[in-house]
Structure formats: structure tokens, C-alpha cells
Write an enzyme that holds these catalytic residues in place. Structure first.
Site, mmCIF file in Angstrom:
data_model
loop_
_atom_site.group_PDB
_atom_site.id
_atom_site.type_symbol
_atom_site.label_atom_id
_atom_site.label_comp_id
_atom_site.label_asym_id
_atom_site.label_seq_id
_atom_site.Cartn_x
_atom_site.Cartn_y
_atom_site.Cartn_z
ATOM 1 N N SER A 1 0.836 -1.193 0.000
ATOM 2 C CA SER A 1 0.000 0.000 0.000
ATOM 3 C C SER A 1 0.872 1.245 0.000
ATOM 4 O O SER A 1 1.943 1.266 0.613
ATOM 5 C CB SER A 1 -0.908 0.044 1.233
ATOM 6 O OG SER A 1 -1.601 1.284 1.314
ATOM 7 N N TYR B 1 -2.249 -0.397 10.196
ATOM 8 C CA TYR B 1 -2.373 -0.948 8.842
ATOM 9 C C TYR B 1 -1.107 -0.678 8.036
ATOM 10 O O TYR B 1 -0.592 -1.572 7.353
ATOM 11 C CB TYR B 1 -3.578 -0.328 8.157
ATOM 12 C CG TYR B 1 -3.757 -0.738 6.716
ATOM 13 C CD1 TYR B 1 -4.363 -1.946 6.388
ATOM 14 C CD2 TYR B 1 -3.338 0.084 5.679
ATOM 15 C CE1 TYR B 1 -4.544 -2.325 5.065
ATOM 16 C CE2 TYR B 1 -3.509 -0.280 4.353
ATOM 17 C CZ TYR B 1 -4.116 -1.483 4.055
ATOM 18 O OH TYR B 1 -4.285 -1.845 2.742
#
Length: 272
Positions: free
Chosen positions: A145, A158
Site C-alpha cells: 500500500s 495498517y
């Protein structure tokens, strides 16, 4: 269609929605027999039906990747069985993103996010990679990501899991690359799921302000990158992390005067 994955088999985790679904559909369109995996039977069956209507081959295997080695091993075994005894491509896509900050994250949430986002792909790769080596080779694609490398004030938990997965990509490439298994990763930017936001009102759009793209991406853009990495076109690509993010991590246009073409053939100038 080029059929770049003709005759190959693939497992895509978390492929009942959004990016995973787009990757599964794209792989099948390129000729692969795909195992769609997720926790929701109805959504999984719907993705399989969609692929089959388009002339592709797919099977659904329900799996709750809770971070235990047993769950990952069970998925690998059943997917390999459904695919006729051979798994050529693994996409570690399944992940969860709970909202919250460092201060508001409790221990149970911490453990759950690391279990799904890091431990599950680790133990899945632990069983799949050696099987690929024994079969003569394969490809593993991890989903990272943009937020792993561009700090924002929320989502630290995350972000750390995606950073771990990108690090594992390089480590696994070193460990298995010399034995015929290519390992690479894709780092998506802000992606809007059209199924959930058909009107294009996704609030995350603001995170793409000041980028060349200027807007959230479509899952098909990530799927196209996955097809490339899974195919022989990427035979010389090892341990790479492809930024498919509209320029989010590497480029900024904020405060820069840009000139863009208009639909009438002229130009318009703005300040980014």
C-alpha cells in the site's frame, strides 16, 4: 485478448470484492483457472459466476485467514486440489483496515490486523512457495500500500503491516527467486470500489489531491499490473514493488502550475 496466462492456475485471496475481484477476473480473462477465496459464500459464488459468464474458469474456496498456519495450509491444499494438483500463481491480497489511531488501538485489534495482513500471507507462502519450487517454478504477488511509505496521521497499524509485506516481498525473492519462484508486490494508491460507490463520491478522493492522477484509481488498474507480474512479460522482475498509485508516493503537483489540454483542443492552466 492476449491470453498471457493460458493454462496456468492461480489463487487470489480476498477476491470476493474490489481489488481481489478485479485481479481474479483479469487472470481468468487471460486464460488462467482461478480459485476465488474469501469469507462470504454468496459473494464468492457471484464472482465465479461472473467469470464463467465471460468464458473463464473459476472455483470458489471459502477461507477465513485468521493468521493460523492451519487456516493457510487448509486453503493452499484445497485450492491446489481444485486446480488439478498445481498452483502456479499466488496473490496475497486479503487484508483488513480498521479505523483508528495508535492511541485508540487495543491489543485485540492489533493482533487481529497482524494475523490477517501479515501472518496469513506468511504461512500461505510458507506452504505454497516450496510446492512451486518442487513443480518447477511459480509467481507470488503481494499487495502492499502507498500508505506504507507516505506517512499519514491515521492508520499506523495498517501501514506497518503493509510495510512488513513489502519487506517480505524482497526477502522471499532472495529466498525463492534462485529456485524458480518470482516474488513481487504491487503498492496500490487510493482505489475506489465501483460496486460500493457507483456515483464516484468516494471520500478518499481528497487523498489524491495534488497528484498527477488527481482522483482515486479503479481496481482494474491494479489488476492490469497483477497480470503483468504474473506473466512471462515480467520474467526479469524480481523483488520489485510496483507503485500503481496515480503518483501518490513519488510525485506532487500541489503549488505547481500545470497546463492541461481541453476537449476543444486548447489548453487550460491551473495551480495543481
Amino acid at each position: 485478448m492476449t491470453q498471457r496466462l493460458q493454462g496456468r492456475t492461480a489463487l487470489v485471496t480476498g477476491s470476493t470484492s474490489n481489488i481481489g475481484r478485479a485481479i481474479a477476473r483479469a487472470f481468468a480473462a487471460e486464460g488462467a483457472h482461478v480459485v476465488v477465496s474469501g469469507r462470504d459464500d454468496n459473494r464468492g459464488d457471484a464472482v465465479v459466476a461472473e467469470i464463467e459468464r465471460a468464458g473463464g474458469r473459476a472455483s470458489f474456496v471459502r477461507a477465513d485467514l485468521d493468521g493460523t498456519a492451519e487456516a493457510s495450509q487448509a486453503l493452499a491444499a484445497e485450492a491446489t486440489r481444485r486446480l488439478g494438483g498445481r498452483l502456479d500463481i499466488l496473490v496475497n491480497n486479503a487484508g483488513i483496515y480498521p479505523p483508528g489511531t495508535t492511541s485508540t488501538t487495543d491489543p485485540a485489534t492489533f493482533d487481529r490486523v497482524y494475523a490477517v495482513n501479515v501472518k496469513a500471507p506468511f504461512f500461505l507462502t510458507q506452504v505454497v512457495a516450496p510446492a512451486m519450487v518442487a513443480a518447477g517454478g511459480g509467481v507470488i504477488i503481494n499487495l502492499g500500500s502507498w500508505i506504507a511509505r507516505r506517512g499519514v496521521p491515521t492508520g499506523a497499524l495498517y501501514a506497518s503491516t503493509k510495510g512488513a509485506l513489502e519487506t517480505l516481498t524482497r526477502a522471499w525473492s532472495a529466498e525463492f527467486g534462485g529456485r524458480g519462484v518470482r516474488v513481487d508486490a504491487i503498492s496500490p494508491g487510493v482505489v475506489r470500489d465501483p460496486a460500493l460507490d457507483p456515483a464516484g463520491t468516494f471520500p478518499g478522493q481528497t487523498l489524491m489531491q495534488g497528484t498527477p492522477a488527481g482522483t482515486a484509481g479503479h481496481p482494474d488498474a491494479i489488476a492490469a499490473a497483477a497480470v503483468y507480474l504474473a506473466s512471462d512479460d515480467a520474467a526479469f522482475v524480481h523483488g520489485a514493488v510496483l507503485d500503481i498509485d496515480g503518483g501518490r508516493t513519488g510525485v506532487t503537483t500541489t503549488g505547481v502550475t500545470t497546463t492541461r489540454p481541453t476537449t476543444t483542443g486548447g489548453t487550460t492552466t491551473d495551480g495543481g
